[in-house]
Design an enzyme around this catalytic site. Structure first.
Site, PDB file in Angstrom:
ATOM      1  N   SER A  73       0.802  -1.242   0.000  1.00  0.00           N
ATOM      2  CA  SER A  73       0.000   0.000   0.000  1.00  0.00           C
ATOM      3  C   SER A  73       0.826   1.280   0.000  1.00  0.00           C
ATOM      4  O   SER A  73       0.253   2.360  -0.171  1.00  0.00           O
ATOM      5  CB  SER A  73      -0.937   0.021   1.204  1.00  0.00           C
ATOM      6  N   LYS A  81       0.308   3.497  -2.899  1.00  0.00           N
ATOM      7  CA  LYS A  81      -0.905   4.308  -3.058  1.00  0.00           C
ATOM      8  C   LYS A  81      -0.628   5.812  -2.950  1.00  0.00           C
ATOM      9  O   LYS A  81      -1.370   6.631  -3.500  1.00  0.00           O
ATOM     10  CB  LYS A  81      -1.948   3.868  -2.025  1.00  0.00           C
ATOM     11  N   TYR A  93      -3.644  -2.788 -10.219  1.00  0.00           N
ATOM     12  CA  TYR A  93      -3.513  -2.584  -8.768  1.00  0.00           C
ATOM     13  C   TYR A  93      -2.558  -3.602  -8.142  1.00  0.00           C
ATOM     14  O   TYR A  93      -1.674  -3.240  -7.358  1.00  0.00           O
ATOM     15  CB  TYR A  93      -4.908  -2.658  -8.136  1.00  0.00           C
ATOM     16  N   TYR A 129      -4.518   3.721   8.115  1.00  0.00           N
ATOM     17  CA  TYR A 129      -5.844   3.085   8.261  1.00  0.00           C
ATOM     18  C   TYR A 129      -6.518   3.407   9.588  1.00  0.00           C
ATOM     19  O   TYR A 129      -6.499   4.548  10.031  1.00  0.00           O
ATOM     20  CB  TYR A 129      -5.721   1.558   8.085  1.00  0.00           C
ATOM     21  N   VAL A 184       1.226  -3.747   3.774  1.00  0.00           N
ATOM     22  CA  VAL A 184       1.243  -5.053   4.443  1.00  0.00           C
ATOM     23  C   VAL A 184       2.501  -5.878   4.143  1.00  0.00           C
ATOM     24  O   VAL A 184       2.666  -6.964   4.689  1.00  0.00           O
ATOM     25  CB  VAL A 184      -0.027  -5.894   4.164  1.00  0.00           C
TER      26      VAL A 184
HETATM   27  N1  GLN Z   1      -2.266  -5.281  -1.986  1.00  0.00           N
HETATM   28  C1  GLN Z   1      -2.770  -5.213  -0.650  1.00  0.00           C
HETATM   29  C2  GLN Z   1      -4.284  -5.439  -0.636  1.00  0.00           C
HETATM   30  O1  GLN Z   1      -4.948  -5.042  -1.528  1.00  0.00           O
HETATM   31  C3  GLN Z   1      -2.403  -3.904  -0.060  1.00  0.00           C
HETATM   32  C4  GLN Z   1      -2.920  -3.734   1.341  1.00  0.00           C
HETATM   33  C5  GLN Z   1      -2.003  -2.973   2.225  1.00  0.00           C
HETATM   34  O2  GLN Z   1      -0.796  -2.903   2.055  1.00  0.00           O
HETATM   35  N2  GLN Z   1      -2.583  -2.477   3.279  1.00  0.00           N
HETATM   36  O3  GLN Z   1      -4.847  -6.017   0.274  1.00  0.00           O
END
Ligand code: GLN
Length: 303
Positions: free
Chosen positions: A63, A66, A188, A239, A257
Site C-alpha cells: 500500500s 498508493k 492494482y 488506516y 502489508v
Molecule cells: N495489496 C494489498 C491489498 O490489496 C495492499 C494492502 C495494504 O498494504 N494495506 O490487500
C-alpha cells in the site's frame, strides 16, 4: 541528536518488536518472508542517505504505492479525483466492504483499498499503463533502473483476491470505475507488488518532503498539492490506527502489508522502515516503534 545516533536508537527501540505480530498471510507469497528482518533508511532533502540493518533488502511495497499513484493523478489533473474519493479517515479496516456500500460506492479516502482502486482506475485512464507509469517514477526517483513488480506476488494476490474483486465490483456497481474490474485489479496488484528497499523508497518519496520537486529539479506537484497529499497521509495513511500513529510518530506516513512504512518530514527528508511482522491494523509493529523513537530522538518531526 545526530541522524546516525537516532537511527541506532530507533533500531534498539524496535528490536523487541521485530518478528512479533502477523505476516500478511492473506497474500500467500508474503507468508514466506523471514519476519526477523529489520531495515531503515533516512534520506534528507539534499539526497544524503543514512541506513541501518536490512535497508538494502527489497520487499513488497504494497500500500505504500498508493501515495505515489495519488501523486501521479493529482499531478495530471489536480483536484478532480476528489469527486470520486473522499479524504476522511475511515476508522475501518483497509479492505472493508461495509462502509463502501453504506456510502454509495465513494471510498472514504485514497489509501484504503477501495479508494486506491479508484485512483489506479483514473491513472489507467490517464496513462494507459498505471503500474508502468508508477514503476517508471520509482525507477527515476530511486536511481535504480531495475525496479520491478514481482510477478509471483502479483499472481499470488490475484489468486487470493476475493475481497479485492468484491470491492472493485462494488465500486463498478455504483458507477465509480472507468475501466473493467479485471483491468483495474491487474494494474492494482502490479503496483502493490513493486519490490523496493528502504533506501530506494526513501529516495523515491523525497519529492513529498521537497514541496513536490523531483530529483531532476522538475516539479511533480505544486507546494500546495504536496501539502495536501501529506495531510491525507497524516490522517489516513495508517488506516484505522492513524490516530495512534499520529500520537506516537506525528508525521505523515503510509504503511503497507509488506511491512514497510514511509514517513515524510517536510523540508527535512523521508524515513523508510521495514520489518515484515504486522500489528492488528496491518502496519509493521517494529516499524512503528522505530519511527516513534526516531522522531523522539532526532529533531525530525512536524510537531
Ligand atoms: N495489496 C494489498 C491489498 O490489496 C495492499 C494492502 C495494504 O498494504 N494495506 O490487500
Amino acid at each position: 541528536m545526530e541522524i546516525e545516533d537516532a537511527l541506532r536508537r530507533a533500531q534498539e527501540a524496535a528490536a523487541p518488536e521485530v518478528g512479533r505480530g502477523q505476516l500478511a498471510t492473506y497474500i500467500p507469497s508474503l507468508a514466506n518472508v523471514d519476519p526477523h528482518q529489520f531495515g531503515m533508511a533516512i534520506a534528507s532533502v539534499d539526497g544524503e542517505v543514512h541506513v541501518i540493518g536490512d535497508a538494502d533488502v527489497p520487499f513488497s511495497v504494497q500500500s505504500i504505492s498508493k501515495v505515489f499513484t495519488l501523486a501521479l493523478v493529482v499531478a495530471a489533473e489536480g483536484e478532480a479525483i476528489w469527486k470520486r474519493v473522499g479524504r476522511e479517515p475511515s476508522g475501518s479496516p483497509f479492505n472493508s466492504l461495509l462502509q463502501l456500500d453504506q456510502e454509495a460506492g465513494r471510498p472514504r479516502n485514497p489509501f484504503i483499498n477501495a479508494g486506491a482502486l479508484v485512483v489506479t482506475d483514473r491513472l489507467q485512464s490517464l496513462s494507459g499503463d498505471a503500474s508502468g507509469t508508477l514503476r517508471d517514477l520509482m525507477r527515476r526517483e530511486s536511481g535504480r533502473s531495475s525496479v520491478e513488480s514481482d510477478p509471483e506476488v502479483a499472481r499470488s494476490e490475484l489468486e487470493a483476491g476475493h475481497r479485492t474483486y468484491a470491492v472493485a465490483h462494488l465500486l463498478a456497481s455504483y458507477g465509480n470505475l472507468e475501466s473493467t474490474v479485471d483491468e483495474v485489479i491487474d494494474q492494482y496488484v502490479a503496483q502493490c507488488a513493486l519490490s523496493m528497499s528502504c533506501r530506494e523508497l526513501a529516495l523515491a518519496g523525497l519529492f513529498l518532503a521537497r514541496d513536490g520537486v523531483l530529483s531532476d529539479g522538475s516539479q511533480l506537484l505544486s507546494p500546495r498539492e504536496t501539502k495536501r497529499v501529506n495531510a491525507v497521509m497524516l490522517t489516513c495513511g495508517t488506516y484505522d490506527s492513524a490516530g495512534e500513529f499520529a500520537y506516537r510518530v506525528g508525521v505523515p506516513a503510509k504503511s503497507g502489508v509488506g511491512g514497510g512504512i514511509l514517513a515524510v518530514i517536510p523540508d527535512r527528508g523521508v524515513a523508510c522502515v521495514w520489518s515484515p511482522a504486522l500489528g492488528p491494523s496491518g502496519s509493521s509493529a517494529a516499524g512503528l516503534a522505530a519511527l516513534d523513537a526516531f522522531t523522539t530522538y532526532s529533531d525530525w518531526t512536524v510537531f
